[in-house]
Write an enzyme that holds these catalytic residues in place. Structure first.
Site, PDB file in Angstrom:
ATOM      1  N   HIS A 122      64.295  -5.445  -7.399  1.00 55.23           N
ATOM      2  CA  HIS A 122      64.346  -5.878  -5.995  1.00 55.23           C
ATOM      3  C   HIS A 122      65.539  -6.819  -5.779  1.00 55.23           C
ATOM      4  O   HIS A 122      66.103  -7.356  -6.726  1.00 55.23           O
ATOM      5  CB  HIS A 122      63.039  -6.567  -5.609  1.00 55.23           C
ATOM      6  CG  HIS A 122      62.722  -7.738  -6.488  1.00 55.23           C
ATOM      7  ND1 HIS A 122      63.384  -8.941  -6.381  1.00 55.23           N
ATOM      8  CD2 HIS A 122      61.854  -7.865  -7.513  1.00 55.23           C
ATOM      9  CE1 HIS A 122      62.921  -9.764  -7.305  1.00 55.23           C
ATOM     10  NE2 HIS A 122      61.994  -9.137  -8.012  1.00 55.23           N
ATOM     11  N   ASP A 402      62.272  -7.384 -12.809  1.00 57.57           N
ATOM     12  CA  ASP A 402      63.092  -7.685 -13.988  1.00 57.57           C
ATOM     13  C   ASP A 402      62.331  -7.529 -15.308  1.00 57.57           C
ATOM     14  O   ASP A 402      62.859  -6.969 -16.271  1.00 57.57           O
ATOM     15  CB  ASP A 402      63.720  -9.092 -13.885  1.00 57.57           C
ATOM     16  CG  ASP A 402      62.711 -10.199 -13.601  1.00 57.57           C
ATOM     17  OD1 ASP A 402      61.524  -9.896 -13.334  1.00 57.57           O
ATOM     18  OD2 ASP A 402      63.106 -11.378 -13.645  1.00 57.57           O
TER      19      ASP A 402
END
Ligand SMILES: *[C@@H]1O[C@H](CO)[C@@H](O)[C@H](O)[C@H]1NC(C)=O
Ligand SMILES: *[C@@H]1O[C@H](CO)[C@@H](O)[C@H](O)[C@H]1NC(C)=O
Ligand SMILES: *[C@@H]1O[C@H](CO)[C@@H](O)[C@H](O)[C@H]1NC(C)=O
Ligand SMILES: *[C@@H]1O[C@H](CO)[C@@H](O)[C@H](O)[C@H]1NC(C)=O
Ligand SMILES: *[C@@H]1O[C@H](CO)[C@@H](O)[C@H](O)[C@H]1NC(C)=O
Ligand SMILES: *[C@@H]1O[C@H](CO)[C@@H](O)[C@H](O)[C@H]1NC(C)=O
Ligand SMILES: *[C@@H]1O[C@H](CO)[C@@H](O)[C@H](O)[C@H]1NC(C)=O
Ligand SMILES: *[C@@H]1O[C@H](CO)[C@@H](O)[C@H](O)[C@H]1NC(C)=O
Length: 507
Positions: A122, A402
């Site tokens: 994102h 992540d």
């Protein structure tokens, strides 16, 4: 389920007891809203109403590489280049930047790309809810204890903590739009005539990132003068995989019990390193702000406030927090973040790479046009359905976090040619087989897996590019351009094909 326009302000809030992607528990002050919808996969259709694109400087996105965009130090094709000597050393909090590549990222002239998968993080966001509370507390503490702020600290006298929690910032939305444009541009030959198949993990900021990415892709397609095809498929459907407890979600880890509850050495690796590099910084800050008495943790928070205040600005203007630290200290900070990811989700955690196996098995299915074979985190209902897991498409786009991306890279065997990272000696990415948090999972990170058809080669070839850096793949005997034969690439995925160490998740 297809959601139409009026539902676009969906809220798939985290459910009780769940950890969010950055490993923080949801804050007590934001009680979870358990929407029944969140239990299902949703095909979210972006409302036409949102398509009013306010991307001022991108009128002609395909030629903006050196155009208007270069007036700003953030650009579609090179990412964030403001003060790169520090801003590329903020670990996973770096705004997206194009990583230097030893191998040219250009598609070799004798090849054409036949397939491309993007796996994206994102965009830039506010701190997670628990962190935003903690940062605010550090600022309140400074204000209550320090009488006067002078010299480099003068700005703190009027600094008010105004950061939000968990959501994309406007800068982050734009960077996802940029990513969609870049993807269109790179894969124009395919993108002209095809619509990407899109999936997203279920947290708000990830879904919104996917939507902003499709906006950029669409805008570039419509602006492409070399095609008259238009873009009838827009807004594209997005398969949203919930992040709720017990959800088999290859874009967000969460179901391997011994990993979720298991020993996490990342905190200990990080504190070993912090004990070495933080004390001089802490002493300087405390001397410069008499009475502050910042702890080691507060000092790290003061560093975190640099990237977070920077991406909270719509133009990514460097925050004054950044100037409280030297270039060398930013390298030390980047390494601190690298250790967190490496010992949390990559080879440094015995169960880390296994969390990425489900996605890799889905990737193998797409690359080879065969049904998914996986006994880890895939959802067989979704992956067995052509509507939610079609094969034979040319462009795929997946949106994640992540931590899970770190595990996926490890499950693919990327960055596997270096010794375990030292907790006491800084190792730059260039000396760690290309691995660092900043090079792999900055905000809006994007990994591409390409198939190419090349002259003189009967078999298709595969290449992996992470944030514009071609990742060499010695495990499948890649050539000097980073290209492997498809069959060799697939056989190098033995760890994933064997379900990693999933058998150790519940024993
Ligand atoms: C920061 O903390 C102060 C004091 O508790 C509070 O009044 C303020 O609303 C907080 N600000 C934010 C942005 O959370
Ligand atoms: C990004 O997407 C969200 C959700 O669709 C939308 O509300 C927002 O306006 C978009 N951002 C920009 C800059 O267009
Ligand atoms: C798998 O997907 C189906 C269809 O969306 C959903 O109903 C089910 O709850 C999911 N199961 C798991 C374990 O994620
Ligand atoms: C770094 O610290 C972690 C946690 O204490 C430990 O498991 C790991 O072995 C250390 N790494 C090295 C290279 O010593
Ligand atoms: C500084 O903070 C530590 C806790 O981090 C505390 O033990 C100590 O008493 C404080 N010192 C002063 C002078 O306030
Ligand atoms: C961002 O840049 C634009 C164009 O230069 C300017 O109009 C706007 O005020 C800037 N925004 C901020 C928050 O600095
Ligand atoms: C979810 O994953 C578990 C563990 O691999 C598996 O046993 C289960 O069948 C999966 N559920 C679905 C719906 O695929
Ligand atoms: C990484 O390298 C080690 C040592 O060569 C090997 O045992 C392991 O299987 C590799 N991991 C992956 C995911 O390929």
């Amino acid at each position: 389920m297809v959601l139409s326009g009026q539902h676009r302000h969906h809220n798939y809030t985290l459910l009780d007891g769940e950890l969010n992607a950055e490993g923080q528990s949801p804050p007590a002050q934001h009680p979870s809203r358990r929407t029944p919808l969140a239990r299902f996969v949703m095909l979210v259709t972006l409302a036409a109403a949102t398509a009013s694109l306010a991307i001022v400087s991108l009128a002609n996105p395909l030629s903006t590489g050196q155009g208007k965009e270069s007036q700003s130090c953030d650009s579609v094709f090179n990412g964030y280049q403001c003060r790169p000597e520090i801003s590329h050393f903020w670990g996973q909090y770096s705004p997206y930047f194009s990583v230097p590549s030893e191998i040219s990222t250009a598609t070799p002239s004798f090849c054409k790309v036949t397939f491309a998968q993007i796996l994206s993080r994102h965009g830039e966001r506010d701190p997670t809810a628990s962190k935003t509370k903690a940062y605010n507390a550090t600022i309140q503490k400074l204000h209550s204890k320090v009488k006067t702020f002078s010299g480099p600290y003068a700005f703190l006298a009027d600094y008010e903590y105004t950061l939000g929690a968990d959501q994309l910032t406007l800068f982050g939305e734009k960077s996802m739009i940029h990513s969609g444009i870049q993807f269109y541009s790179r894969y124009e030959n395919l993108a002209k005539t095809t619509t990407p198949f899109v999936r997203s993990s279920g947290e708000d900021r990830v879904i919104e990132s996917a939507q902003n990415w499709t906006m950029g892709f669409h805008e570039a397609k419509v602006a492409d003068r070399s095609t008259s095809h238009g873009d009838a498929g827009y807004p594209y459907s997005i398969v949203v995989i919930p992040e709720t407890d017990g959800s088999n979600n290859t874009l967000n880890h969460g179901t391997c019990t011994n990993f979720e509850n298991g020993p996490d050495t990342s905190g200990s690796a990080q504190s070993t390193w912090a004990a070495l590099f933080i004390p001089p910084i802490q002493a300087r800050l405390n001397a410069g702000m008499p009475g502050a008495n910042l702890s080691v943790t507060d000092t790290i928070y003061m560093m975190d406030l640099c990237p977070f205040n920077t991406v909270a600005n719509e133009n990514g203007t460097i925050s004054p927090f950044c100037d409280l630290f030297s270039k060398n200290e930013w390298h030390q900070y980047a390494y601190y973040e690298t250790l967190g990811k490496y010992y949390g989700y990559s080879y440094g955690n015995p169960m880390g790479p296994t969390q990425g196996v489900g996605f890799v098995n889905e990737l193998i299915a797409r690359l080879t046009d065969t049904p998914v074979k996986d006994e880890t985190s895939t959802n067989h209902t979704l992956d067995g359905n052509r509507g939610t897991f079609p094969l034979g498409r040319k462009l795929y786009a997946d949106f994640s976090h992540d931590n899970t991306m770190t595990a996926i890279f490890a499950a693919m065997g990327l960055y596997n040619n270096s010794k375990p990272l030292s907790n006491t000696t800084l190792t730059e990415a260039s000396r760690a087989d290309g691995y660092s948090a900043g090079w792999t999972v900055p905000f809006a990170a994007r990994a591409y897996v390409e198939k190419l058809q090349c002259l003189g080669q009967r078999e298709e070839l595969v290449r992996v590019i992470v944030n514009d850096r071609v990742v060499p793949l010695p495990q499948c005997e890649c050539d000097g351009r980073g290209l492997c034969r498809l069959s060799k690439f697939i056989s190098s995925m033995g760890f994933a094909k064997a379900n990693g160490k999933w058998d150790q998740c519940f024993s």
